[in-house]
Design a protein around this motif. Structure first.
Motif, short mmCIF file in Angstrom:
data_model
loop_
_atom_site.label_atom_id
_atom_site.label_comp_id
_atom_site.label_asym_id
_atom_site.label_seq_id
_atom_site.Cartn_x
_atom_site.Cartn_y
_atom_site.Cartn_z
N GLN A 92 0.82 -1.21 0.00
CA GLN A 92 0.00 0.00 0.00
C GLN A 92 0.86 1.27 0.00
O GLN A 92 0.36 2.35 -0.25
CB GLN A 92 -0.99 0.01 1.17
CG GLN A 92 -0.36 0.06 2.54
CD GLN A 92 0.04 -1.31 3.11
OE1 GLN A 92 0.53 -2.18 2.41
NE2 GLN A 92 -0.14 -1.47 4.40
N PHE A 93 2.18 1.13 0.24
CA PHE A 93 3.09 2.27 0.27
C PHE A 93 4.08 2.26 -0.91
O PHE A 93 4.67 3.28 -1.22
CB PHE A 93 3.90 2.27 1.57
CG PHE A 93 3.04 2.33 2.79
CD1 PHE A 93 2.55 3.55 3.24
CD2 PHE A 93 2.68 1.19 3.48
CE1 PHE A 93 1.73 3.61 4.36
CE2 PHE A 93 1.87 1.24 4.61
CZ PHE A 93 1.39 2.45 5.05
N HIS A 94 4.30 1.10 -1.53
CA HIS A 94 5.29 0.94 -2.61
C HIS A 94 4.59 0.40 -3.85
O HIS A 94 4.09 -0.72 -3.83
CB HIS A 94 6.38 -0.04 -2.18
CG HIS A 94 7.16 0.42 -1.00
ND1 HIS A 94 6.72 0.21 0.29
CD2 HIS A 94 8.34 1.08 -0.89
CE1 HIS A 94 7.61 0.71 1.13
NE2 HIS A 94 8.59 1.25 0.44
N ARG A 95 4.58 1.20 -4.91
CA ARG A 95 3.95 0.78 -6.16
C ARG A 95 5.01 0.72 -7.26
O ARG A 95 5.79 1.66 -7.43
CB ARG A 95 2.86 1.78 -6.56
CG ARG A 95 2.09 1.36 -7.80
CD ARG A 95 0.86 2.23 -8.00
NE ARG A 95 1.20 3.60 -8.32
CZ ARG A 95 1.13 4.11 -9.55
NH1 ARG A 95 0.72 3.38 -10.57
NH2 ARG A 95 1.44 5.37 -9.76
N VAL A 96 5.07 -0.39 -7.97
CA VAL A 96 6.04 -0.56 -9.05
C VAL A 96 5.57 0.24 -10.26
O VAL A 96 4.47 0.01 -10.78
CB VAL A 96 6.22 -2.05 -9.43
CG1 VAL A 96 7.18 -2.18 -10.60
CG2 VAL A 96 6.70 -2.85 -8.23
N GLU B 299 7.17 3.97 -6.79
CA GLU B 299 6.56 5.19 -6.28
C GLU B 299 6.25 4.89 -4.81
O GLU B 299 5.57 3.91 -4.51
CB GLU B 299 5.29 5.50 -7.04
CG GLU B 299 4.56 6.72 -6.50
CD GLU B 299 3.24 6.92 -7.22
OE1 GLU B 299 3.04 8.02 -7.75
OE2 GLU B 299 2.42 5.99 -7.25
N VAL B 300 6.78 5.69 -3.91
CA VAL B 300 6.61 5.48 -2.48
C VAL B 300 5.80 6.64 -1.92
O VAL B 300 6.18 7.79 -2.07
CB VAL B 300 7.97 5.38 -1.75
CG1 VAL B 300 7.78 5.08 -0.28
CG2 VAL B 300 8.87 4.34 -2.41
N LEU C 134 17.07 7.86 -4.58
CA LEU C 134 15.77 8.33 -4.10
C LEU C 134 15.54 9.74 -4.63
O LEU C 134 16.39 10.61 -4.47
CB LEU C 134 15.75 8.39 -2.57
CG LEU C 134 15.52 7.10 -1.82
CD1 LEU C 134 15.61 7.37 -0.32
CD2 LEU C 134 14.17 6.51 -2.14
N TYR C 135 14.40 9.95 -5.24
CA TYR C 135 13.99 11.28 -5.67
C TYR C 135 12.80 11.68 -4.83
O TYR C 135 11.77 11.00 -4.83
CB TYR C 135 13.63 11.30 -7.15
CG TYR C 135 13.09 12.65 -7.58
CD1 TYR C 135 13.96 13.69 -7.89
CD2 TYR C 135 11.72 12.89 -7.65
CE1 TYR C 135 13.47 14.93 -8.25
CE2 TYR C 135 11.23 14.13 -8.00
CZ TYR C 135 12.11 15.14 -8.30
OH TYR C 135 11.63 16.38 -8.66
N VAL D 123 10.21 8.81 -5.42
CA VAL D 123 10.41 7.84 -6.49
C VAL D 123 11.75 7.20 -6.18
O VAL D 123 12.74 7.89 -5.92
CB VAL D 123 10.42 8.50 -7.88
CG1 VAL D 123 10.82 7.48 -8.95
CG2 VAL D 123 9.06 9.09 -8.19
N ARG D 124 11.78 5.88 -6.15
CA ARG D 124 12.99 5.13 -5.81
C ARG D 124 13.38 4.29 -7.01
O ARG D 124 12.61 3.43 -7.45
CB ARG D 124 12.71 4.25 -4.60
CG ARG D 124 13.92 3.52 -4.10
CD ARG D 124 13.58 2.73 -2.84
NE ARG D 124 14.78 2.38 -2.16
CZ ARG D 124 15.06 2.65 -0.89
NH1 ARG D 124 14.17 3.27 -0.14
NH2 ARG D 124 16.19 2.30 -0.35
#
Length: 165
Positions: A68-72, A83-84, A103-104, A159-160
């Motif tokens: 729910q916090f990290h989307r590919v 996307e975090v 990390l951006y 964005v990682r």
């Protein structure tokens, strides 16, 4: 200097466009990026065990343990782009990041960083920041089990770009 007010949808499209450019650059210049990553890794503080296979189970991978916090946004054999988003007053579940990354930060605020035991490692008391005073991009070594808590009134957004090779 002109200031442009963008709608949330336009900001999202701009972010996706920027990530697409970044991914294209990463994929297109893997050898140069790999050399830069190795140089940065040599000077970056280690946050995981130094050598050997990854010691943590796949179930702690950020996308598995905290979906729910990290989307590919993009993934291939070389990179994974996440996307975090950590909403206000929310704590992520315990998770890891196996690969070194860039990390951006789109926006960030106050928060806490916890280790695998739940002990507080770092607390940021800087209020919400966005704009030129925010350090936008930084190198991040692989991370052992940890959790991040957003203690601010606004979402943390990153964005990682994880470098798998």
């Amino acid at each position: 200097m002109k200031t442009y007010l963008l709608s949330p949808a336009t900001r999202q499209l701009a972010l996706i466009g920027g990530v697409s450019c970044l991914v294209g650059w990463v994929v297109g210049s893997a050898s140069g990026l790999q050399a830069a990553a190795l140089a940065a890794a040599a000077t970056a503080p280690a946050t995981t065990p130094a050598a050997g296979p990854w010691p943590y189970p796949d179930s702690l991978d950020a996308v598995v343990a905290a979906p729910q916090f990290h989307r590919v946004l993009f993934e291939n054999e070389r990179v994974r782009v996440l996307e975090v988003t950590v909403p206000p007053h929310t704590r992520e579940p315990l998770h890891t990041h196996r690969w070194p990354s860039v990390l951006y930060k789109e926006q960030t605020g106050r928060g806490r960083y916890y280790d695998a035991t739940g002990a507080l490692v770092h607390e940021s008391t800087t209020p919400y920041r966005k704009g030129p005073d925010l350090v936008r991009a930084r190198w991040q070594a692989p991370e052992a089990p940890h959790a991040v808590e957003n203690t601010d009134e606004v979402a943390d957004r990153f964005v990682r770009v994880e470098l798998k090779q």
